[in-house]
Design an enzyme around this catalytic site. Sequence first.
Site, PDB file in Angstrom:
ATOM      1  N   HIS A  69       0.847  -1.208   0.000  1.00 33.81           N
ATOM      2  CA  HIS A  69       0.000   0.000   0.000  1.00 33.81           C
ATOM      3  C   HIS A  69       0.871   1.242   0.000  1.00 33.81           C
ATOM      4  CE1 HIS A  69       1.102  -0.657   4.202  1.00 33.81           C
ATOM      5  NE2 HIS A  69       1.165   0.660   4.246  1.00 33.81           N
ATOM      6  N   HIS A 155       5.155   6.630  -1.317  1.00 40.51           N
ATOM      7  CA  HIS A 155       5.888   5.404  -1.648  1.00 40.51           C
ATOM      8  C   HIS A 155       5.104   4.173  -1.230  1.00 40.51           C
ATOM      9  CE1 HIS A 155       6.550   5.970   2.610  1.00 40.51           C
ATOM     10  NE2 HIS A 155       6.689   4.655   2.668  1.00 40.51           N
TER      11      HIS A 155
HETATM   12  P1  2AM Z   1       5.035   3.047   5.276  1.00 43.48           P
HETATM   13  O1  2AM Z   1       3.904   3.865   4.799  1.00 43.48           O
HETATM   14  O2  2AM Z   1       6.353   3.658   5.026  1.00 43.48           O
HETATM   15  O3  2AM Z   1       5.015   1.651   4.750  1.00 43.48           O
HETATM   16  C1  2AM Z   1       1.351   1.177   9.302  1.00 43.48           C
HETATM   17  O4  2AM Z   1       2.386   1.201  10.209  1.00 43.48           O
HETATM   18  C2  2AM Z   1       1.689   1.960   8.065  1.00 43.48           C
HETATM   19  O5  2AM Z   1       1.803   3.350   8.369  1.00 43.48           O
HETATM   20  C3  2AM Z   1       2.983   1.551   7.428  1.00 43.48           C
HETATM   21  O6  2AM Z   1       2.745   1.389   6.071  1.00 43.48           O
HETATM   22  C4  2AM Z   1       3.956   2.647   7.757  1.00 43.48           C
HETATM   23  O7  2AM Z   1       4.983   2.959   6.876  1.00 43.48           O
HETATM   24  C5  2AM Z   1       3.074   3.828   8.020  1.00 43.48           C
HETATM   25  N1  2AM Z   1       3.600   4.600   9.143  1.00 43.48           N
HETATM   26  C6  2AM Z   1       3.919   4.145  10.369  1.00 43.48           C
HETATM   27  N2  2AM Z   1       4.327   5.149  11.160  1.00 43.48           N
HETATM   28  C7  2AM Z   1       4.264   6.282  10.423  1.00 43.48           C
HETATM   29  C8  2AM Z   1       4.555   7.641  10.663  1.00 43.48           C
HETATM   30  N3  2AM Z   1       4.993   8.060  11.849  1.00 43.48           N
HETATM   31  N4  2AM Z   1       4.396   8.512   9.650  1.00 43.48           N
HETATM   32  C9  2AM Z   1       3.972   8.100   8.451  1.00 43.48           C
HETATM   33  N5  2AM Z   1       3.674   6.829   8.161  1.00 43.48           N
HETATM   34  C10 2AM Z   1       3.824   5.920   9.115  1.00 43.48           C
END
Ligand code: 2AM
Length: 223
Positions: A69, A155
């Site tokens: 995702h 991304h």
């Molecule tokens: P990602 O988007 O880089 O893959 C659940 O944890 C999702 O939320 C993951 O897909 C994760 O990274 C994203 N995520 C987790 N913590 C976050 C943060 N502090 N800021 C933005 N995205 C975050």
Amino acid sequence: TKQKEPELPLFFGWFLLPEEEERIKCATMDFLKTLDTLEAFKEHISEFTGEAEKEVDLEQYFQNPLQLHCTTKFCDYGKAEGAKEYAELQVVKESLAKSYELSVTALIVTPRTFGARVALTETQLKLWPEGADKEGVAPALLPSVEALPAGSRAHVTLGCSAGVEEVQTGLDLLEILALQKEGKEGTQVEMDLGTLTYLSEGRWFLALREPITADTTFTFAAL
Ligand code: 2AM
């Protein structure tokens, strides 16, 4: 008695359809398989292994996330700043369950993460929260990130090395984009998929010759 607040999800984002997920995983795994055989990559192998000469199997090195995702807003069940405001946006409510075609224009590999850069369209940018690009960015990197166009952090995380959290992929991507803007590109290698560039400290950027598109649904994940 206090009225119960509506529950907020862990995050909102564009989720790849299952068949798209398989296609993207195969294509990107093929790239990893090729990358770790390149001489240019082997020259910098110690940035992945901590030792020169030691080999690395990148397919094993990165652990795959459960569902591919592109996160728009990390809500942390309402604990994250701006979560409620985002969930209540008209554009967010209207867009739920709708289909979107994402365009992947580059792949990144670092000792921490493996990810796909997503180029958002004007319509998709309406779902990108204001200030999301710079959230959690180290102060030293902030000025460079603020100079990048909105949505630069968008991304899909394709894998993280052991002990690394997914949130790192977006931070690695921003660092790479900032280095590129400063003209800090190193070795370049032409590959079938596009041009591979080295950006110091184990960071690699593959600019795809042809974007890889993926059909997705905009929704939220509660898990
Ligand atoms: P990602 O988007 O880089 O893959 C659940 O944890 C999702 O939320 C993951 O897909 C994760 O990274 C994203 N995520 C987790 N913590 C976050 C943060 N502090 N800021 C933005 N995205 C975050």
